[in-house]
Design an enzyme around this catalytic site. Structure first.
Site, short mmCIF file in Angstrom:
data_model
loop_
_atom_site.label_atom_id
_atom_site.label_comp_id
_atom_site.label_asym_id
_atom_site.label_seq_id
_atom_site.Cartn_x
_atom_site.Cartn_y
_atom_site.Cartn_z
N GLY A 12 -12.11 -16.70 6.83
CA GLY A 12 -13.18 -15.52 6.29
C GLY A 12 -13.69 -14.63 7.34
N GLN A 13 -14.68 -13.84 6.86
CA GLN A 13 -14.96 -12.79 7.92
C GLN A 13 -15.71 -13.45 9.10
OE1 GLN A 13 -18.50 -10.64 6.66
NE2 GLN A 13 -18.35 -9.19 8.12
N TYR A 140 -25.53 -17.28 -6.09
CA TYR A 140 -25.30 -17.45 -4.69
C TYR A 140 -26.39 -17.86 -4.13
CZ TYR A 140 -24.21 -15.99 0.32
OH TYR A 140 -24.10 -15.85 1.37
N LYS A 144 -27.79 -21.54 -2.31
CA LYS A 144 -28.07 -21.52 -0.87
C LYS A 144 -29.55 -22.19 -0.82
CE LYS A 144 -24.70 -19.56 1.49
NZ LYS A 144 -23.74 -20.42 2.21
#
Ligand code: NAD
Ligand code: SER
Length: 314
Positions: A12-13, A140, A144
């Site tokens: 991923g990024q 999300y 978290k």
């Protein structure tokens, strides 16, 4: 014994850049990059791994005698809102697999990134403190908050050395972002270097905390290298670099690309951004393990444009 590191979600990024940085620090053979999808341009061991498959993860930890896991796989804020139950399942089940295998096989250290998405409208929006009300508005963010607390639980209950940072929006030229609300701040540079007008999905006056990739990678390595007795926050550390809004990043780019044009057409991501802080108080990270960011907005813009121009062959 030399450390062997396994990254989960390395394609991923952040993982793309972190894998390289870890290979420089620990040696290419000692860093195993894994992802759901095949990884390209690798100079060290790679494996296909679905983080939801706990047995496959356990087998890799055993095979490579892994001593540290960096768990990066997640569904980010904007993608998560399109399918909340799916996002919750991936984010939580993958974390439990990582925590459990680490406990069972006595992995020495685990890295688990959290996010500014843990904060919601009830948190103070300016210089949001380390210990704030955490009522996130996205699945999300909920995952978290739960993940940070599970990290803390595994540390306190089992002595597992889990460490975590609440990343702000991360901006870099090496990789593309994967479905977050801060993605505009990467996309905008790609449009600028190609001399294309950019349509931004947030209003011009929406400030968000951001961090340039080199600072994010350095923060991660510094946190993981700090002596365990200096890590006083076992949920997740607030981390800050800079704050800007889309109007300000546009103005920064226009100093280098004067004809660059941006229009603003807010979509569903505006509500997510509006629920996040504008700036973050990261004094606990500064105090405990010496965190200090290096890049401000204009320094980042110059560096982004320089590298992207090279990438686009200009
Ligand atoms: P990304 O979406 O770019 O990459 C996630 C990677 O995980 C992808 O390569 C994807 O293929 C992989 N993945 C997804 N499901 C998987 C599964 N079941 N098994 C294995 N791999 C799987 O995310 P990123 O931006 O690199 O973020 C990495 C971590 O940092 C995430 O936990 C994210 O929440 C956190 N974070 C990122 C930012 C940011 O701005 N990029 C900000 C705050 C926190
Ligand atoms: N950059 C991330 C997102 O926008 C923040 O965690 O989802």
């Amino acid at each position: 014994m030399k450390d062997t590191i396994l990254l989960v979600g390395a394609g991923g990024q952040i993982g793309t850049v972190l894998t390289e940085a870890l290979r420089k620090a620990f040696g290419s053979d000692h860093v195993v990059a894994t992802d759901l999808r095949p990884l390209e341009n690798q100079n060290g061991p790679t494996e296909i791994l679905d983080a939801l498959d706990g047995q496959a993860l356990a087998a890799l930890v055993k095979k490579y005698k892994v001593t540290q896991i960096y768990h990066l796989a997640a569904i980010l804020s904007a993608t998560g809102e399109k399918n909340p139950m799916w996002a919750w399942d991936i984010n939580m089940r993958s974390l439990f697999n990582v925590l459990e295998v680490s406990r069972e096989q006595q992995v020495a250290k685990v890295y688990y990134p959290s996010s500014i998405a843990v904060f919601g409208l009830e948190a103070s929006p300016a210089m949001t403190p380390q210990y704030s009300v955490l009522i996130p508005g996205t699945v999300y963010g909920i995952s978290k908050v739960a993940g940070e607390n599970w990290a803390n639980y595994y540390f306190k209950r089992y002595g597992l050395d889990v460490r975590s940072l609440r990343y702000p929006g991360i901006i870099g030229y090496e990789s593309m972002p994967g479905g977050g609300t801060t993605d505009y701040a990467v996309d905008i540079y790609h449009y600028a270097v190609q001399n294309k007008p950019y349509e931004c999905f947030l209003r011009a006056d929406t400030p968000l905390p951001m961090l340039y990739m080199p600072d994010a990678i350095r923060a991660t390595l510094e946190l993981m290298e700090a002596p365990a007795n200096q890590i006083m926050v076992r949920t997740s550390y607030n981390l800050a670099g800079m704050t800007f809004n889309p109007g300000e990043i546009t103005a920064s780019i226009q100093k280098e690309v004067p004809d660059f044009k941006v229009s603003y057409v807010p979509d569903f991501r505006q509500a997510i951004a509006d629920s996040w802080p504008a700036s973050i108080d990261d004094s606990a990270a500064r105090r405990d393990w010496g965190w200090k960011p290096e890049y401000d907005l204009d320094a980042m813009t110059r560096d982004m444009l320089f590298h992207l121009r090279k990438q686009y062959g200009m």
